[in-house]
Scaffold this motif. Structure first.
Motif, PDB file in Angstrom:
ATOM      1  N   GLY A 128       2.505  -8.820 -33.376  1.00 11.90           N
ATOM      2  CA  GLY A 128       3.572  -9.046 -34.342  1.00 11.90           C
ATOM      3  C   GLY A 128       3.217  -8.615 -35.743  1.00 11.90           C
ATOM      4  O   GLY A 128       3.993  -8.815 -36.681  1.00 11.90           O
ATOM      5  N   ARG A 129       2.052  -7.999 -35.913  1.00 14.48           N
ATOM      6  CA  ARG A 129       1.667  -7.432 -37.210  1.00 14.48           C
ATOM      7  C   ARG A 129       0.643  -6.323 -36.978  1.00 14.48           C
ATOM      8  O   ARG A 129       0.231  -6.084 -35.842  1.00 14.48           O
ATOM      9  CB  ARG A 129       1.115  -8.516 -38.153  1.00 14.48           C
ATOM     10  CG  ARG A 129      -0.110  -9.252 -37.633  1.00 14.48           C
ATOM     11  CD  ARG A 129      -0.414 -10.483 -38.466  1.00 14.48           C
ATOM     12  NE  ARG A 129      -1.661 -11.127 -38.036  1.00 14.48           N
ATOM     13  CZ  ARG A 129      -2.845 -10.876 -38.571  1.00 14.48           C
ATOM     14  NH1 ARG A 129      -2.957 -10.002 -39.558  1.00 14.48           N
ATOM     15  NH2 ARG A 129      -3.924 -11.484 -38.137  1.00 14.48           N
ATOM     16  N   ASN A 130       0.271  -5.645 -38.021  1.00 15.81           N
ATOM     17  CA  ASN A 130      -0.707  -4.540 -37.927  1.00 15.81           C
ATOM     18  C   ASN A 130      -0.261  -3.434 -36.979  1.00 15.81           C
ATOM     19  O   ASN A 130      -1.079  -2.705 -36.417  1.00 15.81           O
ATOM     20  CB  ASN A 130      -2.087  -5.058 -37.490  1.00 15.81           C
ATOM     21  CG  ASN A 130      -2.708  -6.017 -38.492  1.00 15.81           C
ATOM     22  OD1 ASN A 130      -2.603  -5.793 -39.694  1.00 15.81           O
ATOM     23  ND2 ASN A 130      -3.329  -7.074 -37.995  1.00 15.81           N
ATOM     24  N   GLY A 131       1.060  -3.312 -36.778  1.00 13.93           N
ATOM     25  CA  GLY A 131       1.548  -2.263 -35.892  1.00 13.93           C
ATOM     26  C   GLY A 131       1.382  -2.556 -34.419  1.00 13.93           C
ATOM     27  O   GLY A 131       1.538  -1.662 -33.586  1.00 13.93           O
ATOM     28  N   VAL A 132       1.081  -3.829 -34.063  1.00 14.37           N
ATOM     29  CA  VAL A 132       0.898  -4.226 -32.665  1.00 14.37           C
ATOM     30  C   VAL A 132       2.146  -4.964 -32.201  1.00 14.37           C
ATOM     31  O   VAL A 132       2.475  -6.036 -32.729  1.00 14.37           O
ATOM     32  CB  VAL A 132      -0.348  -5.122 -32.485  1.00 14.37           C
ATOM     33  CG1 VAL A 132      -0.529  -5.485 -31.013  1.00 14.37           C
ATOM     34  CG2 VAL A 132      -1.585  -4.416 -33.017  1.00 14.37           C
TER      35      VAL A 132
END
Length: 413
Positions: A128-132
């Motif tokens: 859900g963050r860092n492009g994941v």
């Protein structure tokens, strides 16, 4: 539609209020309104999960996939809002998480599949963050679209774990949609799209593999089979895969990413796999044609948690439910079980915005189209079917226990 007493007793108890459990409950009550049917389901919300890929691709609203659980369960059923802790099939009973006992005359087990996010080191901390991102959860599917909109080229990685998994085509679908998005925005030449699968083949039905390889080739998507995601470092933006070399030795491969779409490892729910109902692999042990349990004859199972050897999709449930209901009612009346499930399932393989290749097949990977159209051709018509026809069919027909059908036939028939 509630049950709060300490000791519960019902004619038919259905574990799971998803597509399988709700469809069976509705069909039973349409045919026998006098039946005492209870559905055990802890969730407040029912999701139309086949649309999650479209949500991740930015072409379907997340809100349209969700309805209150209470509104989707059939009138006349009893909703037991809890989960199952243990099964006691020798006593025709089960125990809920809150300690209540539920006894039954007939049991239907359909709790779905378990998503094991924690099996990949570091995934839960960065999802859900860092492009994941991942289309396999209603909480995270919208973030997939955010990642696509923010993508400016670079490494786009898409993963698929070893089987089992529900909707085994979904990990590919989002790869194709993302690549088509990049193409439309002139980013494809500046991008490195890679598909990593823990399986040994691109698709479980060999007839579709060369056609899907052409789709991947059109976008320049690299296909890496036998690569299982084992770790994600969200801060460094590095995914680690485990594979086996030519000598049979395990080795790890690190892949930097700018966008990472993860399909979680999956298994039977633990309360199933650790129960007397499970086979050696952890699934509810049923006959592949009748859906009746191989040991406990008043127990039936369908959907993702069953041992039925076919792909785990809502389309499979649509064909399994009428067979289960027919045989359950026959069993209750001490009659022979005449309903037979042939393993039918289908997977609308989204290959671009506006294009779908519809894979329909039965046991042993026999291709069985419903309509006289080539199953290997990308079709705008099937895109329309997936996006605009199947959702209302699901809510208004399937979940209502209605059973309209079109026969499917082997391709060479």
């Amino acid at each position: 539609m509630s049950a709060d007493s300490k000791q519960l007793n019902h004619q038919v108890v259905i574990v799971g209020g998803g597509s399988a459990g709700t469809t069976v409950a509705a069909s039973l009550l349409r045919q026998k309104p006098e039946l005492d049917v209870a559905v055990i389901e802890p969730s407040d919300t029912h999701y139309y999960q086949p649309a999650f890929t479209l949500v991740g691709g930015g072409t379907y609203e997340m809100a349209k996939t969700a309805r209150p659980q209470k509104s989707t369960l059939p009138e006349g059923s009893t909703w037991i809002k809890d989960g199952v802790a243990t099964f006691e099939p020798d006593d025709n009973s089960l125990t809920l998480n809150d300690g209540r006992k539920v006894s039954y005359q007939t049991l239907v087990v359909a709790p779905g599949i378990q998503l094991n996010w924690g099996k990949v080191e570091g995934l839960e901390e960065t999802l859900g963050r860092n492009g994941v991102c991942s289309n396999y959860s209603p909480e995270t599917a919208p973030y997939t679209w955010e990642c696509l909109k923010q993508f400016r080229g670079g490494n786009a990685i898409f993963t698929q774990p070893p089987p089992p998994l529900k909707c085994a085509g979904a990990p590919q679908k989002i790869a194709y949609l993302a690549a088509d998005y990049a193409r439309k925005h002139d980013l494809l030449s500046e991008s490195n799209f890679q598909f990593y699968s823990g399986a040994g083949a691109l698709f479980s039905v060999p007839d579709f593999v060369p056609h899907l390889e052409k789709v991947a080739g059109r976008y320049g998507i690299g296909i890496n089979l036998g690569h299982d995601l084992v770790a994600v470092d969200g801060e460094r933006k590095v995914a680690t895969f485990q594979t086996t070399d030519a000598n049979g030795d395990k080795q790890t491969v690190e892949q930097p990413f700018d966008l990472l779409h993860v399909t979680p490892h999956q298994s039977a729910p633990e309360f199933i796999s650790q129960s007397p109902l499970a086979n050696a692999d952890g699934w509810v042990d049923v006959d592949r044609n009748t859906t009746q349990h191989n040991q406990y004859k008043n127990v039936f199972s369908l959907g993702d948690a069953s041992s039925l050897p076919t792909s785990k999709t809502a389309a499979a449930v649509r064909k399994q439910a009428p067979v289960t209901v027919k045989n359950l009612l026959a069993h209750m009346n001490s009659q022979p079980l005449e309903g037979s499930y042939d393993g039918y399932t289908s997977c609308p393989l989204v290959t671009a915005y506006g294009k779908v290749m519809l894979a329909e097949f039965i046991y042993d990977g026999v291709v069985t189209p419903t309509l006289p159209l080539s199953p290997f051709k990308e079709s705008r018509f099937y895109w329309f079917v997936k996006k605009s026809m199947l959702p209302p069919f699901y809510w208004n027909q399937m979940l209502k226990g209605k059973e309209p059908d079109i026969a499917h036939k082997p391709l060479n028939a």
